[in-house]
Write a protein that holds these residues in place. Structure first.
Motif, PDB file in Angstrom:
ATOM      1  N   VAL A  73     -26.926  43.121  64.976  1.00 47.06           N
ATOM      2  CA  VAL A  73     -26.214  44.142  64.203  1.00 47.06           C
ATOM      3  C   VAL A  73     -25.997  43.610  62.799  1.00 47.06           C
ATOM      4  O   VAL A  73     -25.415  42.530  62.625  1.00 47.06           O
ATOM      5  N   LEU A  74     -26.506  44.325  61.803  1.00 46.27           N
ATOM      6  CA  LEU A  74     -26.395  43.926  60.393  1.00 46.27           C
ATOM      7  C   LEU A  74     -26.865  42.480  60.190  1.00 46.27           C
ATOM      8  O   LEU A  74     -26.258  41.721  59.450  1.00 46.27           O
TER       9      LEU A  74
ATOM     10  N   ALA B 179     -30.189  48.116  60.436  1.00 48.46           N
ATOM     11  CA  ALA B 179     -28.774  48.169  60.802  1.00 48.46           C
ATOM     12  C   ALA B 179     -28.592  47.553  62.183  1.00 48.46           C
ATOM     13  O   ALA B 179     -27.703  46.737  62.405  1.00 48.46           O
ATOM     14  N   VAL B 180     -29.439  47.983  63.111  1.00 44.02           N
ATOM     15  CA  VAL B 180     -29.389  47.450  64.470  1.00 44.02           C
ATOM     16  C   VAL B 180     -30.821  47.155  64.917  1.00 44.02           C
ATOM     17  O   VAL B 180     -31.728  47.922  64.604  1.00 44.02           O
ATOM     18  N   SER B 181     -31.013  46.027  65.606  1.00 51.82           N
ATOM     19  CA  SER B 181     -32.322  45.719  66.189  1.00 51.82           C
ATOM     20  C   SER B 181     -32.154  45.389  67.660  1.00 51.82           C
ATOM     21  O   SER B 181     -31.314  44.561  68.011  1.00 51.82           O
TER      22      SER B 181
ATOM     23  N   ASN C   4     -21.370  36.175  64.834  1.00 49.84           N
ATOM     24  CA  ASN C   4     -20.255  36.660  64.019  1.00 49.84           C
ATOM     25  C   ASN C   4     -20.580  37.967  63.299  1.00 49.84           C
ATOM     26  O   ASN C   4     -20.794  38.003  62.106  1.00 49.84           O
ATOM     27  N   VAL C   5     -20.603  39.042  64.067  1.00 46.33           N
ATOM     28  CA  VAL C   5     -20.783  40.369  63.490  1.00 46.33           C
ATOM     29  C   VAL C   5     -19.433  40.843  62.952  1.00 46.33           C
ATOM     30  O   VAL C   5     -18.401  40.611  63.569  1.00 46.33           O
ATOM     31  N   ASP C   6     -19.448  41.478  61.791  1.00 51.60           N
ATOM     32  CA  ASP C   6     -18.226  42.072  61.265  1.00 51.60           C
ATOM     33  C   ASP C   6     -18.058  43.467  61.895  1.00 51.60           C
ATOM     34  O   ASP C   6     -18.591  44.454  61.408  1.00 51.60           O
ATOM     35  N   TRP C   7     -17.299  43.505  63.005  1.00 50.76           N
ATOM     36  CA  TRP C   7     -17.221  44.744  63.792  1.00 50.76           C
ATOM     37  C   TRP C   7     -16.515  45.863  63.049  1.00 50.76           C
ATOM     38  O   TRP C   7     -16.639  47.025  63.412  1.00 50.76           O
ATOM     39  N   SER C   8     -15.746  45.518  62.012  1.00 51.96           N
ATOM     40  CA  SER C   8     -15.049  46.575  61.281  1.00 51.96           C
ATOM     41  C   SER C   8     -16.044  47.460  60.524  1.00 51.96           C
ATOM     42  O   SER C   8     -15.674  48.515  60.024  1.00 51.96           O
ATOM     43  N   ARG C   9     -17.289  47.037  60.450  1.00 52.18           N
ATOM     44  CA  ARG C   9     -18.289  47.849  59.755  1.00 52.18           C
ATOM     45  C   ARG C   9     -18.989  48.841  60.682  1.00 52.18           C
ATOM     46  O   ARG C   9     -19.927  49.507  60.292  1.00 52.18           O
ATOM     47  N   LEU C  10     -18.494  48.894  61.946  1.00 51.29           N
ATOM     48  CA  LEU C  10     -19.039  49.858  62.895  1.00 51.29           C
ATOM     49  C   LEU C  10     -18.005  50.918  63.240  1.00 51.29           C
ATOM     50  O   LEU C  10     -16.817  50.618  63.358  1.00 51.29           O
ATOM     51  N   GLY C  11     -18.474  52.141  63.403  1.00 48.42           N
ATOM     52  CA  GLY C  11     -17.617  53.204  63.922  1.00 48.42           C
ATOM     53  C   GLY C  11     -18.203  53.683  65.239  1.00 48.42           C
ATOM     54  O   GLY C  11     -19.406  53.580  65.447  1.00 48.42           O
ATOM     55  N   TYR C  12     -17.344  54.177  66.131  1.00 45.09           N
ATOM     56  CA  TYR C  12     -17.813  54.595  67.453  1.00 45.09           C
ATOM     57  C   TYR C  12     -17.234  55.954  67.769  1.00 45.09           C
ATOM     58  O   TYR C  12     -16.043  56.178  67.614  1.00 45.09           O
TER      59      TYR C  12
ATOM     60  N   THR D 268     -12.785  54.055  58.562  1.00 50.98           N
ATOM     61  CA  THR D 268     -12.971  52.636  58.229  1.00 50.98           C
ATOM     62  C   THR D 268     -14.179  52.441  57.308  1.00 50.98           C
ATOM     63  O   THR D 268     -14.536  51.312  57.002  1.00 50.98           O
ATOM     64  N   GLU D 269     -14.787  53.535  56.872  1.00 48.45           N
ATOM     65  CA  GLU D 269     -16.003  53.508  56.054  1.00 48.45           C
ATOM     66  C   GLU D 269     -17.070  52.621  56.676  1.00 48.45           C
ATOM     67  O   GLU D 269     -17.528  51.645  56.079  1.00 48.45           O
ATOM     68  N   PRO D 270     -17.492  52.941  57.894  1.00 50.71           N
ATOM     69  CA  PRO D 270     -18.455  52.073  58.585  1.00 50.71           C
ATOM     70  C   PRO D 270     -19.848  52.165  57.958  1.00 50.71           C
ATOM     71  O   PRO D 270     -20.205  53.178  57.364  1.00 50.71           O
TER      72      PRO D 270
END
Lengths: 281, 264
Positions: free
Chosen positions: A92-93, A29-31, A100-108, A179-181
């Protein structure tokens, strides 16, 4: 309590446990790859992170454990794309954070609940969907179902000041989930709650994590919290933050109060004592 | 469904307040009436005489026409002040250099008496509706700018950070975070500006208009029709009270219903 040097912790706790792929296109998911970061301070610079590398496997709960000054929040903000590393790279992903990360797939989720006081619980949850694409009726519907998920369906129309600390925390959780991250970044989100409420929130979070395939990066300075929640613990040493220990936790849930969990907490605390940091434990 | 800490409206309390207000009003009218018994009618006409005059102005006279004329002028000056003051306050609040540069302008504007604005207005616009409108504008503008400016300083940086994590655009952040944060400040400034605007509009009308409540007040005083002066005064007080109780207070209660009630 016995004080054990760090390498022993690794051998004691790093039991082999294959990570299931869970059908995700990205293995991680993250590196974090050789990440370093300095901040300007008092005319000079101040080193926050030095050469930190680790991965967050898809679907896992990873706890970043460290004392204040170990740069754990900085790591989280890098994963959120809010801060760029000076050296190294954050993926990220499968995409670099400056790509170009799709930031909508992250929640904070922040340390405080950060609810807008002028919005009802429901409208605070819809906020995360108000980026233009989702129609209003659908936003409300999704927010309502997310409030139900955290057990607050009846409080949709309450304002934040009418809710208890635990309830506010649940609203904040619902907002970060609406947002269903694929990845949920959490910066000591329960540190301001009382012990009992915190335990309830831990159970809630693990239940939600069980229900949907989601990776969680959970930053905390609380050893017990890391042991209760995490599939994997990354421990940082302070000033500058460096990777001290990485270990997998394979103990079955629930872990609160079990002998094995207490042992692991003890081992980690011993390792911290060896770290010679001013860490409140 | 009620949240646990929400308190229902206490009707007995409200009833007691209404009773107190009525008692105060009765006491005032009584004192006025007693005082009027010992004074000539052109100095202090009694409440009965003023009420009679007020009734005449309302039924046969131009009471509502002039109240309306003055109100429209106040609203016009107030509206221009809002249109200039809100973007102005946001601009000054969001740009530190600009704010520091223009900072002295507001206190200076506040020190200028409304009578001076009225005299300037007469020089520039003559005896026209523009005169009271201008005076209202110049009085309301610094109040609105100052309050909106203060509001921008009070925007919580944590909420802006939240907007960043949600990837809000600048416009969306302005609309969803800044505007709601500034609104209470704007509202208290606007309320102040409206009250001030009403008062100075009367001054402007006595000096430089040929209609409106202020004009009629001066006319009555010139003709030593003291009962008319009292009638106009009461009419404008009643109108402001109605606006306050009927519009502003409920609006404020609705807009800021999210606030924790600090009264105990």
């Amino acid at each position: 309590m016995t004080i054990t040097p760090a390498p022993d912790v690794l051998t004691a706790a790093a039991r082999h446990h294959p990570v299931s792929g869970s059908g995700s296109p990205h293995p991680h998911a993250v590196s974090f790859r050789h990440v370093s970061k300095r901040f300007p301070r008092d005319g000079g610079t101040f080193e926050v992170l030095r050469d930190v590398s680790f991965d967050v496997p898809a679907g896992e709960v990873l706890a970043v454990l460290g004392p204040s000054g170990s740069g754990k929040s900085t790591l989280l903000n890098m994963a959120a794309g809010l801060i760029a590393p000076d050296g190294g790279q954050v993926m990220v992903l499968g995409h670099p954070t400056d790509g170009n990360v799709d930031w909508s797939r992250l929640g904070y989720m922040f340390q405080d609940d950060r609810l807008l006081p002028w919005r009802t619980a429901l409208d605070n949850v819809t906020l995360a969907l108000e980026t233009g694409r989702t129609p209003k009726a659908e936003r409300r519907e999704r927010a309502q179902s997310r409030l139900a998920l955290v057990g607050l369906a009846e409080f949709a129309r309450s304002f934040p000041h009418q809710l208890s600390g635990g309830m506010r925390s649940r609203v904040a959780l619902a907002r970060s989930l609406v947002t269903e991250p694929d990845i949920l970044l959490m910066d000591e989100p329960f540190s301001r709650l009382d012990a009992q409420t915190r335990t309830t929130m831990h159970e809630e979070l693990l239940r939600i994590h069980d229900e949907r395939a989601m990776s969680i990066v959970f930053v905390t300075h609380d050893v017990e919290e890391a042991v209760i929640l995490a599939d994997r613990i990354v421990m940082l040493s302070p000033r500058p933050g460096r990777l001290h220990t990485e270990l997998e936790v394979t103990l079955p849930h629930p872990r609160l109060g079990t002998k094995e969990a207490l042992e692991l907490v003890g081992e980690l605390r011993a390792a911290i004592a060896g770290m010679n940091a001013d860490w409140v434990i | 469904m009620r949240a646990p800490t929400e308190t229902p409206v206490k009707t007995p309390m409200r009833g007691r307040v209404a009773l107190q207000r009525t008692a105060l009003l009765v006491l005032f009218i009584l004192a006025w009436w007693v005082a009027s018994l010992f004074t000539p009618v052109y100095v202090l006409p009694g409440p009965d005489r003023v009420a009679q005059r007020l009734w005449m102005l309302a039924t046969e006279g131009d009471l509502f026409g002039n109240l309306f004329t003055t109100l429209v002028r106040v609203l016009a000056g107030f509206a221009v002040a809002v249109v200039i003051g809100v973007p102005g306050g946001i601009l000054l609040g969001s740009n530190r250099a600009l704010g520091a540069f223009f900072e002295p302008v507001l206190p200076v504007m506040n020190t200028v008496s409304s009578a001076i604005w009225a005299i300037f207005a007469i020089i520039w616009f003559g005896l026209s509706p523009l005169t009271p409108i201008f005076v209202v504008l110049m009085t309301a503008l610094p109040l609105i700018i100052t309050n909106v400016w203060q509001g921008t300083q009070a925007v919580n940086a944590d909420f802006v950070e939240l907007a960043h994590t949600l990837r809000f655009s600048r416009m969306r952040t302005l609309w969803k975070i800044y505007v709601p944060s500034i609104l209470p400040y704007f509202f208290s400034g606007a309320r102040l500006a409206f009250g001030f605007g009403w008062r100075v509009s009367l001054v402007a009308e006595t000096l430089g208009a040929s209609s409106g409540v202020g004009y009629r007040l001066r006319q009555a005083s010139d003709l030593i029709q003291t009962d008319q002066v009292f009638a106009w005064t009461i009419a404008q007080i009643v109108m402001m009270v109605i606006i306050e109780i009927g519009i502003l207070a409920p609006l404020e209660r609705h807009l800021f219903r999210w606030r924790r009630d600090v009264r105990t």
